[in-house]
Scaffold this motif. Structure first.
Motif, PDB file in Angstrom:
ATOM      1  N   GLU A 159       0.837  -1.206   0.000  1.00 11.46           N
ATOM      2  CA  GLU A 159       0.000   0.000   0.000  1.00 11.46           C
ATOM      3  C   GLU A 159       0.871   1.255   0.000  1.00 11.46           C
ATOM      4  OE1 GLU A 159      -3.504   0.602   0.607  1.00 11.46           O
ATOM      5  OE2 GLU A 159      -3.904  -1.486   0.057  1.00 11.46           O
ATOM      6  N   ASN A 160       1.905   1.239   0.828  1.00 14.70           N
ATOM      7  CA  ASN A 160       2.730   2.417   1.033  1.00 14.70           C
ATOM      8  C   ASN A 160       4.159   1.954   1.299  1.00 14.70           C
ATOM      9  OD1 ASN A 160       3.934   4.768   1.888  1.00 14.70           O
ATOM     10  ND2 ASN A 160       2.373   5.282   3.415  1.00 14.70           N
ATOM     11  N   TRP A 161       5.045   2.068   0.299  1.00 12.66           N
ATOM     12  CA  TRP A 161       6.392   1.525   0.467  1.00 12.66           C
ATOM     13  C   TRP A 161       7.154   2.192   1.602  1.00 12.66           C
ATOM     14  CZ3 TRP A 161      10.448   4.782   0.148  1.00 12.66           C
ATOM     15  CH2 TRP A 161      10.378   5.897  -0.688  1.00 12.66           C
ATOM     16  N   GLU A 162       6.846   3.459   1.892  1.00 12.83           N
ATOM     17  CA  GLU A 162       7.563   4.151   2.969  1.00 12.83           C
ATOM     18  C   GLU A 162       7.389   3.435   4.308  1.00 12.83           C
ATOM     19  OE1 GLU A 162       5.518   5.871   0.817  1.00 12.83           O
ATOM     20  OE2 GLU A 162       6.393   7.813   0.355  1.00 12.83           O
ATOM     21  N   GLU A 163       6.220   2.823   4.507  1.00 15.28           N
ATOM     22  CA  GLU A 163       5.954   2.138   5.770  1.00 15.28           C
ATOM     23  C   GLU A 163       6.398   0.683   5.773  1.00 15.28           C
ATOM     24  OE1 GLU A 163       1.849   2.660   6.779  1.00 15.28           O
ATOM     25  OE2 GLU A 163       1.995   4.841   6.653  1.00 15.28           O
ATOM     26  N   ASP A 166      11.248  -1.792   4.928  1.00 18.24           N
ATOM     27  CA  ASP A 166      12.153  -2.666   5.686  1.00 18.24           C
ATOM     28  C   ASP A 166      11.726  -4.129   5.573  1.00 18.24           C
ATOM     29  OD1 ASP A 166      13.871  -0.631   6.514  1.00 18.24           O
ATOM     30  OD2 ASP A 166      12.656  -0.204   8.287  1.00 18.24           O
ATOM     31  N   ASP A 167      10.431  -4.390   5.691  1.00 16.02           N
ATOM     32  CA  ASP A 167       9.934  -5.769   5.574  1.00 16.02           C
ATOM     33  C   ASP A 167      10.132  -6.320   4.166  1.00 16.02           C
ATOM     34  OD1 ASP A 167       9.148  -5.814   8.225  1.00 16.02           O
ATOM     35  OD2 ASP A 167       7.101  -5.148   7.774  1.00 16.02           O
ATOM     36  N   VAL A 168       9.868  -5.501   3.161  1.00 15.68           N
ATOM     37  CA  VAL A 168      10.051  -5.936   1.763  1.00 15.68           C
ATOM     38  C   VAL A 168      11.512  -6.305   1.528  1.00 15.68           C
ATOM     39  CG1 VAL A 168      10.011  -5.185  -0.660  1.00 15.68           C
ATOM     40  CG2 VAL A 168       8.081  -4.648   0.852  1.00 15.68           C
ATOM     41  N   ILE A 169      12.425  -5.461   1.986  1.00 11.80           N
ATOM     42  CA  ILE A 169      13.864  -5.709   1.800  1.00 11.80           C
ATOM     43  C   ILE A 169      14.295  -6.974   2.530  1.00 11.80           C
ATOM     44  CG2 ILE A 169      16.189  -4.820   2.309  1.00 11.80           C
ATOM     45  CD1 ILE A 169      14.903  -3.294   0.012  1.00 11.80           C
ATOM     46  N   ILE A 170      13.899  -7.117   3.780  1.00  6.88           N
ATOM     47  CA  ILE A 170      14.288  -8.297   4.570  1.00  6.88           C
ATOM     48  C   ILE A 170      13.772  -9.575   3.914  1.00  6.88           C
ATOM     49  CG2 ILE A 170      13.860  -9.504   6.756  1.00  6.88           C
ATOM     50  CD1 ILE A 170      13.984  -6.672   8.089  1.00  6.88           C
ATOM     51  N   ASN A 171      12.516  -9.589   3.493  1.00  3.66           N
ATOM     52  CA  ASN A 171      11.952 -10.776   2.838  1.00  3.66           C
ATOM     53  C   ASN A 171      12.671 -11.087   1.535  1.00  3.66           C
ATOM     54  OD1 ASN A 171      10.074 -11.200   4.873  1.00  3.66           O
ATOM     55  ND2 ASN A 171       8.493  -9.989   3.857  1.00  3.66           N
ATOM     56  N   PHE A 172      12.955 -10.060   0.738  1.00  3.03           N
ATOM     57  CA  PHE A 172      13.664 -10.268  -0.526  1.00  3.03           C
ATOM     58  C   PHE A 172      15.056 -10.855  -0.265  1.00  3.03           C
ATOM     59  CE2 PHE A 172      16.625  -9.088  -3.819  1.00  3.03           C
ATOM     60  CZ  PHE A 172      15.952  -9.427  -4.978  1.00  3.03           C
ATOM     61  N   GLU A 173      15.761 -10.297   0.700  1.00  2.00           N
ATOM     62  CA  GLU A 173      17.111 -10.773   1.008  1.00  2.00           C
ATOM     63  C   GLU A 173      17.094 -12.233   1.457  1.00  2.00           C
ATOM     64  OE1 GLU A 173      19.352  -6.629   2.318  1.00  2.00           O
ATOM     65  OE2 GLU A 173      18.377  -7.819   3.875  1.00  2.00           O
ATOM     66  N   ARG A 174      16.117 -12.605   2.259  1.00  2.00           N
ATOM     67  CA  ARG A 174      16.003 -13.999   2.723  1.00  2.00           C
ATOM     68  C   ARG A 174      15.703 -14.944   1.553  1.00  2.00           C
ATOM     69  NH1 ARG A 174      12.342 -12.716   7.818  1.00  2.00           N
ATOM     70  NH2 ARG A 174      13.968 -12.135   9.278  1.00  2.00           N
ATOM     71  N   GLN A 175      14.759 -14.556   0.713  1.00  2.00           N
ATOM     72  CA  GLN A 175      14.354 -15.414  -0.408  1.00  2.00           C
ATOM     73  C   GLN A 175      15.460 -15.591  -1.442  1.00  2.00           C
ATOM     74  OE1 GLN A 175      10.905 -13.514  -2.009  1.00  2.00           O
ATOM     75  NE2 GLN A 175       9.538 -14.248  -0.400  1.00  2.00           N
ATOM     76  N   ASN A 176      16.271 -14.555  -1.647  1.00  2.00           N
ATOM     77  CA  ASN A 176      17.243 -14.567  -2.738  1.00  2.00           C
ATOM     78  C   ASN A 176      18.694 -14.655  -2.284  1.00  2.00           C
ATOM     79  OD1 ASN A 176      15.561 -14.033  -5.289  1.00  2.00           O
ATOM     80  ND2 ASN A 176      14.771 -12.583  -3.791  1.00  2.00           N
ATOM     81  N   ASN A 177      18.906 -14.659  -0.978  1.00  2.00           N
ATOM     82  CA  ASN A 177      20.269 -14.713  -0.443  1.00  2.00           C
ATOM     83  C   ASN A 177      21.141 -13.607  -1.044  1.00  2.00           C
ATOM     84  OD1 ASN A 177      22.114 -15.763   1.349  1.00  2.00           O
ATOM     85  ND2 ASN A 177      22.985 -17.176  -0.167  1.00  2.00           N
ATOM     86  N   ARG A 178      20.565 -12.419  -1.149  1.00  2.00           N
ATOM     87  CA  ARG A 178      21.254 -11.237  -1.683  1.00  2.00           C
ATOM     88  C   ARG A 178      21.050 -10.082  -0.726  1.00  2.00           C
ATOM     89  NH1 ARG A 178      22.769 -10.294  -7.660  1.00  2.00           N
ATOM     90  NH2 ARG A 178      22.537 -12.375  -8.463  1.00  2.00           N
ATOM     91  N   LYS A 179      22.078  -9.307  -0.533  1.00  2.00           N
ATOM     92  CA  LYS A 179      22.009  -8.123   0.320  1.00  2.00           C
ATOM     93  C   LYS A 179      21.674  -6.915  -0.547  1.00  2.00           C
ATOM     94  CE  LYS A 179      22.957  -6.263   4.396  1.00  2.00           C
ATOM     95  NZ  LYS A 179      21.732  -6.022   5.108  1.00  2.00           N
ATOM     96  N   LEU A 180      20.675  -6.145  -0.126  1.00  4.68           N
ATOM     97  CA  LEU A 180      20.304  -4.918  -0.817  1.00  4.68           C
ATOM     98  C   LEU A 180      20.725  -3.716   0.006  1.00  4.68           C
ATOM     99  CD1 LEU A 180      16.627  -5.768  -1.897  1.00  4.68           C
ATOM    100  CD2 LEU A 180      18.711  -5.986  -3.256  1.00  4.68           C
TER     101      LEU A 180
END
Length: 187
Positions: A159-163, A166-180
């Motif tokens: 709904e609002n990326w500003e809020e 952090d969760d989007v980044i953490i989930n992406f990093e876990r799923q892809n084993n990549r640091k953003l």
């Protein structure tokens, strides 16, 4: 989508996101567009704005076997189908604003942020700048393009990326084993 020469990584992601219906643009941050040549000391150098078709024809004339074998001709053919010519990030102010800028190399990330910080911030519209480190080769660009698509889909679903960034980044990093790495700037 931003890489150094607006040829491989940014264009792979641009092509994929465009196919998936995203409103997407791509750029490079270098002084010139550089493509591999017959040796490391002899790159093919073009100005930003030189049509991909011109580069394709030029390299076909120079050594079609070399540039087919190293993947440059197929890459340029893909690029011709996506847009006319490589564009330089630092010259894009007339293109409007973006919600998200995705870079594929830390030095490019730094250059994008430096450029955004040097602009007049009249709109005070936030822009999310994320670096997804991707090696500049065809195989890694394909993986990076798919991951860029995944990340953009996840951001679009919020709904609002500003809020939720952090969760989007953490989930992406876990799923892809990549640091953003990411930052917020303003227009």
């Amino acid at each position: 989508m931003v890489c150094s020469s607006n040829q491989n990584r940014s264009m792979e992601a641009h092509a994929l996101l465009k196919r998936e219906g995203f409103d997407v643009a791509s750029y490079g941050t270098g002084q010139h567009v550089k493509l591999p040549g017959p040796s490391l000391r002899e790159p093919n150098v073009y100005d930003f704005g030189t049509p991909y078709k011109h580069m394709l024809d030029d390299l076909r004339r120079k050594d079609p076997e070399l540039y087919r074998r190293n993947g440059i001709l197929p890459m340029l053919k893909r690029n011709v189908g996506v847009k006319t010519a490589p564009q330089r990030w630092q010259d894009n102010a007339a293109d409007g604003t973006f919600d998200v800028v995705l870079t594929f190399e830390e030095k490019v990330f730094d250059m994008v942020l430096e450029d955004l910080h040097s602009r007049d911030h009249v709109l005070m519209k936030p822009v999310l700048v994320i670096n997804l480190e991707v090696k500049d080769n065809h195989e890694e660009a394909a993986v990076g393009g798919r991951q860029a698509l995944q990340l953009c889909q996840e951001l679009e679903a919020t709904e609002n990326w500003e809020e939720s960034i952090d969760d989007v980044i953490i989930n992406f990093e876990r799923q892809n084993n990549r640091k953003l790495v990411y930052s917020v700037s303003y227009y």
